[in-house]
Motif scaffolding. Structure first.
Motif, short mmCIF file in Angstrom:
data_model
loop_
_atom_site.label_atom_id
_atom_site.label_comp_id
_atom_site.label_asym_id
_atom_site.label_seq_id
_atom_site.Cartn_x
_atom_site.Cartn_y
_atom_site.Cartn_z
N GLU A 70 0.83 -1.21 0.00
CA GLU A 70 0.00 0.00 0.00
C GLU A 70 0.86 1.26 0.00
N TYR A 73 2.34 1.55 -3.63
CA TYR A 73 1.32 2.05 -4.56
C TYR A 73 1.19 3.57 -4.40
N GLY A 74 1.15 4.02 -3.15
CA GLY A 74 1.00 5.44 -2.88
C GLY A 74 2.17 6.24 -3.46
N ILE A 77 1.74 6.43 -7.20
CA ILE A 77 0.72 7.41 -7.59
C ILE A 77 1.30 8.82 -7.49
N ASP A 82 2.35 5.85 -14.52
CA ASP A 82 1.14 5.51 -15.26
C ASP A 82 1.33 4.16 -15.94
N ARG A 83 0.40 3.83 -16.83
CA ARG A 83 0.44 2.49 -17.44
C ARG A 83 1.64 2.26 -18.32
N LYS A 84 2.33 3.35 -18.66
CA LYS A 84 3.51 3.19 -19.50
C LYS A 84 4.79 3.13 -18.67
N THR A 85 4.63 3.21 -17.38
CA THR A 85 5.80 3.09 -16.51
C THR A 85 6.20 1.62 -16.41
N ALA A 104 1.65 -6.29 -11.45
CA ALA A 104 0.44 -6.98 -11.92
C ALA A 104 -0.82 -6.21 -11.57
N SER A 105 -0.77 -5.44 -10.49
CA SER A 105 -2.00 -4.86 -9.97
C SER A 105 -2.08 -3.34 -10.08
N TYR A 106 -0.95 -2.66 -10.20
CA TYR A 106 -1.00 -1.19 -10.27
C TYR A 106 -1.65 -0.77 -11.58
N LEU A 107 -2.74 -0.02 -11.48
CA LEU A 107 -3.50 0.40 -12.66
C LEU A 107 -3.90 -0.78 -13.55
N ARG A 108 -4.17 -1.91 -12.93
CA ARG A 108 -4.52 -3.16 -13.61
C ARG A 108 -3.38 -3.70 -14.48
N GLY A 109 -2.15 -3.39 -14.09
CA GLY A 109 -1.03 -4.02 -14.78
C GLY A 109 -0.15 -3.07 -15.55
#
Lengths: 358, 358
Positions: A70, A73-74, A77, A82-85, A104-109
C-alpha cells in the motif's frame, strides 16, 4: 512467453529501449540491493537519458506485505507512474515477488522487468511469472501469474552473495535434474566445487540449464492447472513444513527444499517408485551441500516427525485435506502422487533423511 | 471470453454444476445484498447439496479497500477455501469489483462468477473483467483484468433497486448507443418510460443489447492496450471529475457519467466533429433522465469550470500530463482524441452543459 536475457546489467538501458519500455522507469530495490546496486544502474539509465525513479522496500520476506504494498502504490501514484511506466524489480526472491505483485495490480497491470540478483531468483523465482505477497495467515497466499516482459540475468551480481545463498540457489537447480533432466545431475556430480565457487563458465551453465528447465515446465502449464507445473514443488511439501515451523527464520529456502528433496526421494524409494541405486546417487549429491549444523540439528534432526507432518497439513497445497507429494519414478522423472500417502510412510521417510544427514 | 447468462438466480446451482464449479462455493455479499438475497440463494445451493460459505463486506465503495480485502482473505483461509473454491460475487458494482479482485488474487486466482444485482452492474461493471480496489490516493488504482467464468443476470433483482439507481444504470446503457450503436438510441427515444419503469421485456432488451455492446468492445481490446476499449470511457473524463470533487458521495456513477456525456458531446460539437442536429438529439434524450436537483445545482451548476478541469488532470486516465477525451464523430461513433484539447474548449463545453441542465 517472456524472454530471459543473459547480459550485463549495464545493458539494461539498451534492453529497455529495444523492448519499447524506456519511456519511464520505476526501479524497485530492497534496502540491501539499493545500497549495493542502485548507483550503477541509476547512472546507466541516466546516461541513456531514461527517466526513472527509485523505490525502496524493506529487506527480506517482510517486504511482501499489504502494508508495504500500500505504501509503494501510494509512492507510485505520487510520482505520477502511469500504465507506460515499467517496473524493474532488482533483487532476490522477495523483491521479485513484491515487484511482480505491484506491477500486476497497479492500474490493472504495468510492464514488469525482473533483474534477479541472487542465484535462487535467477534459477527459479524470477522465471515463470509466479508473484505474490503474504497474508498474516499464510505465505504467498495473495498473488498472480504475471510474466515479466524480460528477465535480465547478470552473473556478476552473485559476487556479493553470501555462500549460504549460493548453495540455497544450487539446491533449486539440483531439483531440475531430479524432476526432469537426469543428464543435468552429472553437472553436480562432476563440477560441484567449480559451480559452488562461482567459476563463471560453470555457474553460467547451471543457470542457463535451470532457466531452460523452468521455462519448459511453465510453458506446459502456465496457470498451474494441468498438474504439470506441480512437479516444480518436488521437495517443497517437506521443505515448506520446515520453513513454516521455523517461521521462515531458520533455513534458507533452498536448504529447506534440499532436505525436503531428500525426504521426498526416500519416500519415492520406500513406496517402490525409485530404485535403491538412484536413491543413493541422490543422497551422495545432497550430502555435498553444506548445511548449517546447529540449525539443521535444532530444526530438523531433533524434530518430531509428527510435527513436520502436521505442518504439511496446513500448507496451502493441500487439496480437500489430503497432503499431495511430488515423487520420483526415477532420476529425471517426477510425478504428482494421486494417492494419499500413509502417515507412517511420511514418518519413515523423514527419519531416514534425518539419519542420512546426521 | 466468459459467457453471460440471462436466467433466474434459482438456476445458479445448475449453472455452477454445468460449469464444473460446484465442488465448493464462497458467496460474497455486501450487507444490504446479504439481507435481501442471501436466504434464497443459500437455500437453492443447499437443496442442490452444494457446499458453500457466506462472506459479507460493508456496503458501498468503502468495501473496496485493503483493509476489507485483507480481512476477507483471512476468512477465506480460515474457511479452508482452496483453488477449487468458486467465488460468487452477488451485488452491485462495488461487490463485483471487490469480489473480482479477491478471486483474481487469492491463491493466484480462483474461479469467479458475477451475479450483478443493480442495473449498472448488469449493463457494465459485471461484464468485461475489470476489477479493482481503491487506494487512499485514487479510485480503482489497484486491480486486474480478470474474467468471470460466467455472469448471471436475473432482472428480478431490479425490483428492489431504488429509482435513482435504475436511471444511473440506464445512463451507462445510453452510452453504448452514443459510442457505437446508433440504432440503440431509438430504444431510449421511443420506450424511455417503459424501460425506466422496468417493464420486463423492455428492460431486458436494454440489458441484453448493452451486454452485447460491452462484450464487443472488450473482445477487441481486453487489456485496454489498443485504445479501442477506451471509448467505453465516453463521458467518464468529466464524470470522474465530478465524482472525485464530491468524494464519490453526491452523484450516482451513472448520473455523473450522464452529465459527463453531455459535456463530451458539447465538446465534440464545438470541436467540429459532431453535427448540431445530432447534438440536439443527444440533449433531448439526456434531459429525459431526472437528476437530483439540489445535488445537480450544488455539485455541477454552481461549480467553477476550472475546478472541474483541475479534477480531470489528476484522473488516472491522464497520460503524461495531457487530459484525454473520448469524443463523438457522430452518434454511434466514438474515438479517443489524440490532440490536447484547449482549456477554453473544456470550459466552454462545461458551461454549455450547465446551461442545458438548468
Amino acid at each position: 512467453m517472456s524472454s530471459v536475457v543473459f547480459d550485463s546489467v549495464q545493458r539494461l538501458p539498451h534492453l529497455l529501449e529495444s523492448h519499447s519500455l524506456a519511456s519511464n522507469v520505476a526501479l524497485l530495490f530492497d534496502r540491501n540491493g539499493h545500497r549495493l546496486f542502485c548507483d550503477e544502474i541509476s547512472l546507466a539509465l541516466k546516461r541513456a537519458k531514461i527517466a526513472h525513479r527509485v523505490f525502496v522496500a524493506p529487506a527480506g520476506e517482510s517486504a511482501k506485505s499489504f502494508r508495504v504494498a500500500e505504501r509503494l502504490y501510494g509512492e507510485f501514484i505520487k510520482s505520477g507512474a502511469d500504465r507506460k511506466t515499467t517496473l524493474v524489480a532488482i533483487g532476490g526472491g522477495a523483491i521479485g515477488d513484491l515487484g511482480g505483485f505491484l506491477a500486476a495490480s497497479y492500474l490493472r497491470g504495468i510492464p514488469l522487468v525482473q533483474v534477479p540478483t541472487t542465484l535462487l531468483a535467477m534459477v527459479d523465482s524470477a522465471i515463470g511469472g509466479k508473484v505474490a505477497i503474504n497474508h498474516p495467515l499464510g505465505k504467498n497466499m495473495i498473488g498472480f501469474f504475471y510474466l515479466p516482459v524480460f528477465s535480465l540475468i547478470d552473473g556478476r551480481f552473485l559476487q556479493t552473495l553470501p555462500k549460504r545463498d549460493v548453495y540455497s540457489g544450487l539446491a533449486e537447480a539440483l531439483k531440475y535434474a531430479l524432476i526432469q533432466d537426469a543428464p543435468f545431475l552429472a553437472e553436480f556430480e562432476t563440477r560441484f566445487e567449480r559451480v559452488a565457487s562461482l567459476e563463471p563458465l560453470a555457474i553460467e551453465r547451471v543457470i542457463r540449464r535451470s532457466v531452460r528447465n523452468k521455462l519448459r515446465v511453465v510453458k506446459e502449464d502456465f496457470n498451474e492447472t494441468t498438474g504439470r507445473r506441480a512437479i516444480l514443488n518436488f521437495g517443497h511439501t517437506f521443505g515448506h513444513a520446515l520453513e513454516a515451523l521455523t517461521r521462515y527464520n531458520a533455513f534458507r529456502h533452498g536448504e529447506a527444499v534440499l532436505i525436503g528433496m531428500l525426504c521426498a526421494s526416500a519416500l519415492s524409494k520406500n513406496l517402490g517408485f525409485l530404485d535403491e541405486e538412484s536413491f543413493e546417487r541422490i543422497v551422495r549429491v545432497v550430502k555435498r551441500f553444506p548445511l548449517p549444523k546447529r540449525i539443521l540439528k535444532r530444526h530438523f534432526l531433533d524434530l518430531d516427525e509428527r510435527a513436520i507432518e502436521a505442518a504439511m497439513a496446513s500448507d496451502k497445497k493441500k487439496e480437500r485435506g489430503a497432503i499431495r507429494f511430488v515423487l520420483l519414478k526415477k532420476i529425471g522423472e517426477a510425478f504428482l502422487s494421486a494417492d494419499r500417502v500413509p502417515s507412517k510412510e511420511i514418518h519413515r521417510a523423514t527419519r531416514e533423511a534425518k539419519s542420512l544427514l546426521k
